[in-house]
Motif scaffolding. Structure first.
Motif, PDB file in Angstrom:
ATOM      1  N   LYS A  69       0.765  -0.961   0.104  1.00 22.68           N
ATOM      2  CA  LYS A  69      -0.046   0.106   0.022  1.00 22.68           C
ATOM      3  C   LYS A  69       0.918   1.202  -0.090  1.00 22.68           C
ATOM      4  N   THR A  70       0.409   2.360  -0.594  1.00 22.71           N
ATOM      5  CA  THR A  70       0.968   3.739  -0.522  1.00 22.71           C
ATOM      6  C   THR A  70       1.082   4.055   0.898  1.00 22.71           C
ATOM      7  N   ALA A  93       0.928   7.680   1.958  1.00 21.61           N
ATOM      8  CA  ALA A  93       1.267   8.822   1.172  1.00 21.61           C
ATOM      9  C   ALA A  93       1.243  10.151   2.263  1.00 21.61           C
ATOM     10  N   ARG A 116       4.113  12.948   2.151  1.00 21.16           N
ATOM     11  CA  ARG A 116       3.809  14.122   2.446  1.00 21.16           C
ATOM     12  C   ARG A 116       3.491  14.632   3.754  1.00 21.16           C
ATOM     13  N   SER A 172     -13.565   9.785  12.850  1.00 24.23           N
ATOM     14  CA  SER A 172     -14.973   9.527  12.475  1.00 24.23           C
ATOM     15  C   SER A 172     -15.623  10.390  11.159  1.00 24.23           C
ATOM     16  N   GLY A 173     -14.429  10.863  10.376  1.00 24.89           N
ATOM     17  CA  GLY A 173     -14.668  11.392   9.269  1.00 24.89           C
ATOM     18  C   GLY A 173     -15.119  13.182   9.609  1.00 24.89           C
ATOM     19  N   GLU A 174     -15.079  13.206  10.564  1.00 24.79           N
ATOM     20  CA  GLU A 174     -15.080  14.863  10.981  1.00 24.79           C
ATOM     21  C   GLU A 174     -13.682  15.391  10.611  1.00 24.79           C
ATOM     22  N   ILE A 175     -13.802  16.584  10.329  1.00 28.97           N
ATOM     23  CA  ILE A 175     -12.870  17.378  10.049  1.00 28.97           C
ATOM     24  C   ILE A 175     -12.546  18.513  11.268  1.00 28.97           C
ATOM     25  N   LYS A 199     -20.382  14.409   3.610  1.00 26.51           N
ATOM     26  CA  LYS A 199     -19.432  14.908   3.716  1.00 26.51           C
ATOM     27  C   LYS A 199     -18.307  13.982   4.466  1.00 26.51           C
ATOM     28  N   ARG A 200     -18.756  13.491   5.491  1.00 27.72           N
ATOM     29  CA  ARG A 200     -17.965  12.698   6.174  1.00 27.72           C
ATOM     30  C   ARG A 200     -17.380  11.356   5.459  1.00 27.72           C
ATOM     31  N   ARG A 204     -14.626  12.556   3.271  1.00 28.38           N
ATOM     32  CA  ARG A 204     -13.516  12.736   3.975  1.00 28.38           C
ATOM     33  C   ARG A 204     -12.810  11.309   4.282  1.00 28.38           C
ATOM     34  N   VAL A 205     -13.525  10.284   4.731  1.00 23.81           N
ATOM     35  CA  VAL A 205     -13.173   8.909   5.085  1.00 23.81           C
ATOM     36  C   VAL A 205     -12.529   8.388   3.956  1.00 23.81           C
ATOM     37  N   GLN A 246      -9.349   9.899   2.999  1.00 28.58           N
ATOM     38  CA  GLN A 246      -8.132   9.569   4.083  1.00 28.58           C
ATOM     39  C   GLN A 246      -7.699   8.162   3.928  1.00 28.58           C
ATOM     40  N   GLN A 248      -5.953   5.009   2.275  1.00 24.30           N
ATOM     41  CA  GLN A 248      -4.488   5.003   1.432  1.00 24.30           C
ATOM     42  C   GLN A 248      -4.674   3.942   0.176  1.00 24.30           C
ATOM     43  N   VAL A 250     -15.838  22.947   3.512  1.00 25.88           N
ATOM     44  CA  VAL A 250     -14.389  23.166   4.081  1.00 25.88           C
ATOM     45  C   VAL A 250     -13.711  21.962   4.147  1.00 25.88           C
ATOM     46  N   MET A 251     -13.000  21.561   3.213  1.00 22.68           N
ATOM     47  CA  MET A 251     -12.411  20.118   3.227  1.00 22.68           C
ATOM     48  C   MET A 251     -10.810  20.638   2.844  1.00 22.68           C
ATOM     49  N   PRO A 252      -9.826  19.484   3.655  1.00 19.20           N
ATOM     50  CA  PRO A 252      -8.525  19.798   3.039  1.00 19.20           C
ATOM     51  C   PRO A 252      -8.455  19.193   1.398  1.00 19.20           C
ATOM     52  N   GLU A 253      -7.527  19.722   0.979  1.00 22.63           N
ATOM     53  CA  GLU A 253      -7.165  19.428  -0.510  1.00 22.63           C
ATOM     54  C   GLU A 253      -6.951  18.161  -0.445  1.00 22.63           C
ATOM     55  N   ASN A 261      -4.886  15.436  -2.540  1.00 20.51           N
ATOM     56  CA  ASN A 261      -3.994  15.541  -3.749  1.00 20.51           C
ATOM     57  C   ASN A 261      -2.843  14.408  -3.759  1.00 20.51           C
ATOM     58  N   TRP A 262      -3.645  13.148  -3.446  1.00 18.35           N
ATOM     59  CA  TRP A 262      -2.832  12.138  -3.495  1.00 18.35           C
ATOM     60  C   TRP A 262      -3.391  11.278  -4.507  1.00 18.35           C
TER      61      TRP A 262
END
Lengths: 302, 617, 181, 500
Positions: free
Chosen positions: A56-57, A59, B525, B535-538, C76-77, C80-81, C84, C86, C175-178, C180-181
């Motif tokens: 797996k990567t 990242a 990075r 839990s998916g929250e930011i 949204k969650r 996000r998941v 995240q 990989q 509002v989400m982080p970019e 980019n991978w």
């Protein structure tokens, strides 16, 4: 030439430990499944998982300590392995095992988890930190009976060296688990905590803590942790075999002995739910401590 | 002029000069301060030889100064730590008020500690002891926080200890007619039994206070944490060792000479063990880094006391080695806390988090020191602990070894708390501005961290002088029996070779770092610590997800029964009770002239009534 | 040596084999479908024999399991998941709701077509899908992985703008982080 | 020999009468003349002491009447040592208060300096005289000037304090007078040496009653418990420097009289032990009381009482070492307590209610004063390397040599209490935040006050670092007190030689 033997032997030991540890892990999964009336994954499932994780990567990282954490863990496992007599007479694995002693080993074993804990800490995930605190707390719990057992052995045989203990068993002809039963019981009870199977899997507790310290680590981090964990399991089992069961003359006996002793925490764990942290600590300060004290008394009398 | 005098004159003059220059020019003051520390240190190491003494007489008593092999070990700690912490202090205290006062007090403490090591007689010992006490007291109250509580508590305990010691000293004087430590040692076996017990007990109260031995430790946490960190490094690292220094002399030179000394030593060893456990547990419970390190110091001193109490050659080696190591790593840690305090303004774990990327060098120094503190090989802390365990097992202290081991294992908890609390966890925008501490603060820390590493690999460097010091106290040479330059043995013929450990660790580490981690490092990075799986929250920028409150709550719940009984409330209650009694006594003075006249008459009548008893007529 | 195309292929084959044998599932219990996971994992159907295993966090997981309907709030969650996780990573749409909204086809606050927002590799039909179908779904996914065809993540990366546009339509305060991978 | 001991008494008394007249010529003379007189006394006393140390005691016969009939002055190492301390302190107090109340009227300052001079002269007289009735007279002189000085600040409190002092002083005078009368009726002499020589002839019952009356009478002056009720009030209400004078001069005279009575006058066996017991009680009660005081001067007063108790303990040990320690402590107390009073009165000056709690952070605004106060505190609690340590050490060694371990323990425990209350004040002065609400803008000490304090401070440091500077004198003085027979012989031999 000798150096080369040493290096090759060391590499062989690491590979052996890795393979055995991983296989045991798979077998445990299989056994667990059978107890649950399932079929379960094949015994080599852990190898596949590890290989997949390695593929797996990876990242992201949250800072260099997160990268160092698994490395610390691996270093600790391998270095500890170097100081464990795998076979009674050194045999194929002429490591550094004549140059360390038990206390040294105890402290060396902490090196990795602490580094790992730092790595987990840097991720910033609260679950990681909670897991670490639980793990450390639990460690304080089981270290006491474990050290009592070891001290009892040290007193009994006037040596702190593992090889010395093995020689003593070879001379007397009986294993320490028979000659000092209380120490063995205390050590085995401590082992329940050491292997972190149920009911002492409070560190990783997937449903509470999202696997705890490793919750931010996937891919190669997880691979490193998994393999060092396997090596570590092998280290601990071999250590138990060495000091309580007279060591092993060859690999087959080693596997038999380690496997049989491994079954104690595994089987106990399969049928147990999970403790809370303070319950776990109090468990270790109950009967295990009692047996530890008995062991000390026994050892100082005889 | 005698070099010994010169050293003290430089110290004294430097203290005064620093104070006065502090009123005029800051830079000049700093330079004088450093010069006053460094010049005597250089003079001491180059010009003063062991065994060289000066004699003089004061107030009708013959006094003698001179350094012994044994004192030399402690001189390493005092001067080394003194100079390094001094350099640190110049940067750390920059911009504070009243610096002349701080520096001159600092110099006076160092001078007093050197004086203690130099004293071969009890009077100068006591004088320097008291100078040390009040100079450190002034440092404790320097910050102006909780002065009446913490400062007074420290001073009361110190005073009780010092006065106990003074009582022992005058008793000795009346018994031997001499103030020399040597003559006390020589005459001791001839004392009657009550004196044989009384003198060491009184002396040990004095030394026990300084070395924070239970139950005399209650001043330690407050005082260590209230003094400026630049001084606490010395306070905990070196000053507390003076208690150990005295304790070793008392136990080895006096108590061992009598048959009952065996029990005495057992008690001391157990007190040390209890100190270690209590200190550790309380350290785990702290949320403030200063307090945590303060309790940790108490615990570490407990180990040392255990070693001293057990008193086999190996235990003494361990105790002294740990004393040196404790100076190194605890000094570094207090300095690190000072650096963090300077850069962030707080030392509370619940407030400051995630400094690892902002203060990497401080983190490195802290990490190495923590590893040393936790006793993990290959750093120096392990050597001391290893030797201590070996000596405990070897001398049949089975329960004590468990106690010490428990404390030592529980120490991992606060070790982790320290590192996690400050450096790891979420990186908060609140601390985004934080920068690495100035070079003058970082360099001493790094030097000391490297020092604890070097001692971990080559313990012989310091075990050699320790061995010489122990021979001074009457131990046989342990050369070759327990240790070599980079190798340790125990009495049962096992050994730990330190360099292979180092090589193995480095080799494996390099292997994994290069081939597993670093290979992939480019591909990964950095993401901020807000980017976690929750839990998916930011997490929002202001949301702090660091787990820092109630850090070891479950553990503390588990050990609650052990921590329920504190000695501190007893002392406080005693103090309160005494004050209440005093308040009652005060009412004798009613402020009414008639009452006073009545007193006079009653007094006269009483005298008349009891004249036979009083005047025998 | 890795750069070499042929050897890369061999490595890929081995890796794909490993990946298909070891599927770590992040079961995002969005809807009622989550109730079917326990029977799938436990003794009767025992998905673990296929190498399927739960993962606790997205960092460790291979497969994101969207169990049932997905509300606009949860989307949204979930995104996000997913982001995240990989690489390589896969999405299984579980139940009819993820295909066309199912019984919530006219609900104002559920996502009707999951594929517009996340790249779904395998759908499992049914309301609810029984554990057998779930296992069949996993089998299909394994097949795809083994053939190297489960390339949802690549698709997501390539068409990120399209996905983003769709996602932003549903989620007003983005509002989400970019990613980019 | 540079002059006669008589001058030590005659000159100040003469000057006291002349000052009002001279003041009419130039007002400033009222301030200057006492200074000159006190300086002269100091120099004379010091040079006499130097002479005496070399050549043995001077017995000065007044008006040609020989002892045992006439009044004689004894300037021995012991008395000379005390006289020197007193005159020195008198001078220092004058120096400190030279500009004291500069802006007040002429009349008060006249009173102040006249009474100060009389106080010193009277105290020196108490120490030097060899006649008990003469001593009584001097005690009265001291008493009257002390009452007046206590009431210097005309106010309710001052008047009350002064009245209390007066009340107790009268009791003391009555007791003394009766005691003297008893002795005279029994022995027919008032000369101390003669009394000492013939005391064994006295009826024991009368002897004990006389001694008890002496103890009560002198105990009031020497501030022993429970006769010291007047002291805290007087110390508090009197001007600061007068407090210093009380602590440094008047009490010393009282202690002297008491000690002379016990060691020389009476041959009662339990008297020395009585000193020990009463000293301990005084020490403990006073120090514990001091802990709970809210006013600084009152605290200093109790501390002073406590120190006197310690002096009595040291005397009560009874050995030469004990006496040496007691004298050493008296010396140290005489330089340290005035320093505390001097600096303390400036601290008090800057607080409204004279309370300790109002002195927060003054150290920052009055660094010199605060530093002197801190130095004094450090010294008086016996921290090395300051002066107080050596006297404490010598007391303890003396006690240890007698095997009085319990007493050592008690003294040390009380010392801890002492540390607590002194350090509470020092802490407040230095480490608390300056509190504008309760404090006015600080008044800084004038230059003459600073010099006076500096002299004392330097003395503390000198003795602290080099105690041998004074131990020689102290040893001689203690030998002198210890040797009663020699005292009798010295005095009476003067009478003999004159007779022959």
């Amino acid at each position: 030439m000798e150096l080369l033997t040493h290096i090759l032997g060391a590499i062989a030991t690491v590979i052996l430990a890795f393979v055995v540890g991983m296989s045991y892990g798979g077998i445990v999964r299989k056994i667990t499944a059978r107890v649950h009336n399932r079929i379960g994954p094949p015994w080599y499932q852990n190898f596949i998982d590890a290989f997949k994780l390695y593929g797996k990567t990876t990242a992201i990282h949250h800072g260099w300590m997160q990268i160092m954490g698994p490395a610390f863990l691996m270093v600790s496992s391998v270095v500890t392995l170097m100081f464990i007599p795998v076979l009674t007479n050194g045999g194929w694995f002429p490591n550094l095992n004549f140059e360390g002693d038990l206390i040294f080993l105890l402290y060396l074993m902490v090196f990795g988890p602490l580094g790992m804990a730092l790595g987990a800490g840097q991720t910033g995930n609260p679950n990681s930190a909670i897991g670490v605190t639980r793990g450390l707390s639990q460690m304080v719990g089981f270290e006491i009976p474990w050290v009592m057992a070891l001290v009892a052995l040290m007193i009994q045989f006037d040596t702190t060296s593992i090889t010395g203990l093995m020689e003593a068993q070879a001379q007397s002809g009986t294993w320490n688990m028979f000659s000092s039963p209380f120490a063995f019981i205390a050590a085995v009870l401590a082992m329940l905590g050491m292997f972190r199977y149920s009911p002492f899997d409070i560190v990783g507790a997937p449903t509470e803590l999202a696997s705890g310290p490793v919750s931010e680590n996937g891919g190669k981090y997880l691979f490193t942790m998994m393999s060092s964990g396997s090596i570590f399991a092998f280290v601990k089992l071999t250590l138990y075999v060495d000091i309580f069961m007279g060591g092993a003359d060859n690999l087959v006996i080693l596997l038999l002995k380690t496997f049989s002793i491994y079954m104690i925490p595994v089987l106990y764990g399969i049928v147990s739910p999970r403790y809370r942290t303070e319950q776990a600590i109090r468990f270790f300060w109950g009967w295990p401590l009692f047996f530890g004290v008995l062991a000390l008394i026994y050892a100082s009398i005889f | 002029m005698e070099m010994i005098y010169l050293i003290f004159i430089i110290f004294l003059g430097g203290a005064v000069a620093t104070y006065l220059l502090g009123k005029i020019n800051g830079v000049l003051r700093d330079i004088t301060f450093l010069a006053t520390l460094i010049v005597p240190a250089v003079l001491f190491y180059t010009q003063v030889s062991i065994g060289q003494t000066v004699d003089f007489s004061m107030s009708g008593m013959n006094l003698q100064w001179g350094i012994t092999d044994f004192g030399y070990i402690f001189a390493y700690i005092v001067l080394g730590l003194g100079v390094l912490a001094g350099i640190y202090a110049v940067a750390a205290m920059k911009g504070k008020e009243n610096l002349g006062f701080f520096y001159s007090n600092y110099i006076l403490s160092i001078m007093a500690m050197m004086g203690i090591l130099f004293s071969r007689d009890l009077v100068s010992f006591f004088i320097f002891w008291e100078i040390m006490t009040w100079s450190s007291y002034l440092m404790v109250v320097f910050s102006g926080k909780d002065v009446q509580k913490v400062g007074i508590k420290y001073f009361i305990f110190s005073a009780v200890g010092a006065y106990a010691m003074l009582m022992a000293i005058v008793t000795t004087y009346s018994l031997t007619g001499s103030m020399m430590i040597d003559s006390l040692v020589t005459a001791y076996p001839g004392f009657d039994f009550s004196m044989q017990l009384l003198i060491p007990i009184l002396l040990l109260i004095g030394f026990g206070v300084k070395s924070a031995m239970m139950p005399l430790h209650v001043w330690a946490s407050g005082s260590y944490s209230h003094a400026p960190m630049a001084y606490t490094a010395v306070f905990s690292g070196a000053l507390s060792k003076m208690g150990i220094y005295g304790m070793i002399i008392v136990i080895v030179s006096l108590v061992s000479q009598i048959p009952e000394g065996h029990w005495f030593r057992e008690v001391i060893a157990w007190l040390g063990g209890i100190t270690a456990v209590g200190g550790t547990l309380w350290a785990v419970a702290q949320d403030d880094a200063k307090k945590l390190l303060a309790y940790s110091s108490v615990a570490q001193l407990g180990y040392i006391i255990v070693g001293v109490g057990v008193g086999t050659p190996l235990a003494m080696l361990a105790a002294l080695f740990m004393a040196v190591m404790h100076g190194l790593f605890k000094g570094t840690l207090f300095m690190a806390v000072g650096a963090i305090e300077k850069q962030t303004g707080t030392t509370n774990f619940t407030e400051v988090t995630g400094l690892i990327r902002k203060m990497p060098l401080t983190f490195l120094a802290s990490l190495m020191s923590i590893i040393a503190l936790a006793g993990i090989p290959p750093l120096g802390g392990f050597i001391g602990k290893w030797m201590l365990y070996e000596s405990l097992v070897g001398s049949d202290h089975y329960m004590l070894v468990i106690v010490v081991f428990f404390s030592s294992t529980a120490a991992f908890l606060y070790c982790y708390k320290f590192l996690f609390g400050f450096f790891l966890g979420q990186e908060e925008p609140e601390w985004a501005h934080v920068k690495e501490a100035p070079a003058m603060m970082v360099v001493p820390m790094i030097i000391m961290a490297i020092g604890s590493f070097i001692l971990g690999v080559f313990p012989g460097l310091i075990l050699n002088p320790i061995d010489a010091g122990l021979q001074e106290l009457g131990y046989a040479s342990t050369q070759g029996r327990y240790w070599e330059m980079s190798m340790l043995f125990n009495e049962w013929g096992d050994k730990v070779v330190l360099q292979p450990i180092l090589y193995t660790i480095i080799a494996v580490f390099v292997f994994f770092f290069v081939f597993v981690v670093a290979k992939n490092f480019k591909k990964t990075r950095y993401v901020s610590t807000k980017d976690i799986s929750s839990s998916g929250e930011i997490p929002k920028a202001h949301e702090n997800l660091t787990f820092s409150r109630g850090f070891f709550q479950p553990f503390l719940r588990a050990v609650e029964p052990l921590m329920k009984h504190q000695i501190d409330p007893l002392y406080t209650g005693f103090g309160r009770g005494m004050e209440a009694i005093f308040d009652f006594v005060r009412r004798i003075y009613t402020g009414n002239g008639q009452t006073y006249a009545l007193y006079a008459i009653i007094f006269a009548v009483l005298l008349l009534i009891f004249k036979n008893q009083l005047f025998g007529l | 040596m890795i750069n070499d195309k042929n050897s890369q292929k061999i490595v890929d084959i081995i890796q794909n084999w490993a990946r298909k044998q070891s599927i770590w599932v992040l079961a995002y219990g969005t809807g009622c479908g989550a109730i079917e996971i326990p029977p799938t994992m436990t003794s009767r159907y025992d998905a673990e024999r296929l190498g399927v295993r739960g993962a606790a966090t997205p960092r460790q997981a291979d497969v994101l399991l969207i169990t049932g309907y997905l509300t606009t709030k949860t989307l949204k969650r979930v995104i996000r998941v997913y982001e995240q996780m990989q690489d390589p990573k896969y999405v299984i749409g579980f139940g009819s709701c993820t295909i066309n909204g199912g019984m919530y086809y006219d609900s104002y606050n559920t996502i009707k077509v999951l594929d517009k927002y996340l790249p779904v590799d395998v759908y499992i039909n049914g309301c609810m899908p029984r554990p057998e179908s779930v296992l069949a779904g996993f089998g299909k996914l394994q097949e795809l992985i083994g053939n190297g065809e489960a390339n949802g993540a690549t698709k997501y990366k390539e068409n990120l703008e399209w996905y983003r546009a769709n996602q932003k339509k549903i989620i007003p305060n983005w509002v989400m982080p970019e990613y980019n991978w | 020999m540079v002059g006669s001991p008589v001058l030590l008494i005659a000159i100040p008394l003469l000057a006291a009468f002349l000052i009002p007249l001279l003041g009419m010529i130039w007002k400033e003379l009222v301030r200057i003349i006492p200074g000159l007189v006190l300086a002269y006394m100091m120099i004379l006393s010091a040079s006499l002491l130097y002479y005496v140390l070399e050549n043995g005691p001077i017995i000065e016969v007044l008006a040609g009447w020989r002892p045992p009939i006439g009044i004689n002055l004894v300037f021995s190492p012991f008395t000379g040592f005390l006289a020197t301390i007193m005159t020195f302190l008198g001078f220092i107090v004058w120096l400190y208060s030279y500009r004291f109340k500069r802006n007040v009227e002429f009349e008060p300052s006249k009173k102040y300096f006249i009474f100060l001079m009389m106080l010193v002269a009277g105290s020196v007289g108490i120490v030097l005289t060899g006649d008990i009735f003469n001593q009584f007279v001097f005690i009265e002189i001291v008493g009257i000037s002390a009452y007046a000085l206590t009431a210097f600040y005309t106010g309710r409190n001052a008047a009350e304090a002064s009245f209390k002092y007066l009340l107790m002083g009268s009791l003391s005078a009555s007791a003394l007078l009766i005691a003297i009368a008893i002795i005279y009726s029994q022995l027919g002499t008032l000369n101390m040496a003669d009394i000492a020589d013939n005391i064994h002839l006295m009826d024991p019952r009368f002897k004990v009653i006389a001694m008890i009356l002496f103890i009560v009478g002198l105990g009031i002056e020497a501030e022993i418990f429970p006769l010291n009720g007047w002291a805290p009030d007087a110390y508090t209400e009197a001007p600061g420097p007068i407090g210093a004078a009380f602590a440094g001069i008047v009490v010393k005279a009282g202690v002297y009289a008491m000690v002379r009575m016990v060691f020389t006058l009476f041959d009662v066996s339990g008297a020395v032990d009585f000193l020990l017991i009463i000293g301990l009680i005084t020490l403990i009660i006073a120090e514990t009381t001091a802990l709970r005081q809210e006013q600084l001067k009152r605290m200093l007063a109790y501390s002073s009482i406590g120190q006197m108790g310690l002096v009595f303990v040291a005397f009560g040990i009874g050995t030469t070492e004990g006496i040496f320690a007691a004298l050493f402590l008296m010396l140290n107390h005489a330089i340290i307590k005035p320093l505390l009073f001097f600096s303390g009165s400036y601290l008090v000056f800057n607080s409204k209610d004279k309370k300790i709690s109002e002195m927060n952070g003054l150290g920052k605004y009055m660094p010199m004063t605060a530093a002197f106060f801190a130095l004094g505190s450090f010294a008086i609690v016996g921290l090395p390397p300051f002066a107080g340590f050596w006297s404490k050490l010598s007391i303890l060694t003396a006690a240890a040599n007698e095997g009085m371990l319990l007493i050592i323990a008690l003294i040390l425990m009380v010392s801890v209490v002492e540390i607590v209350y002194y350090f509470r004040v020092v802490n407040r002065i230095y480490f608390f935040k300056f509190d504008k609400v309760t404090s006015v803008v600080p008044h800084k000490p004038r230059i003459n006050a600073v010099i006076a304090m500096a002299v004392l401070g330097i003395l503390i440091l000198v003795i602290g670092f080099y105690p041998d500077a004074v131990t020689g004198v102290l040893h001689q003085a203690s030998d002198d007190l210890q040797n009663t027979q020699q005292y009798i012989n010295n005095v009476l031999s003067v009478g003999q030689t004159l007779t022959n």
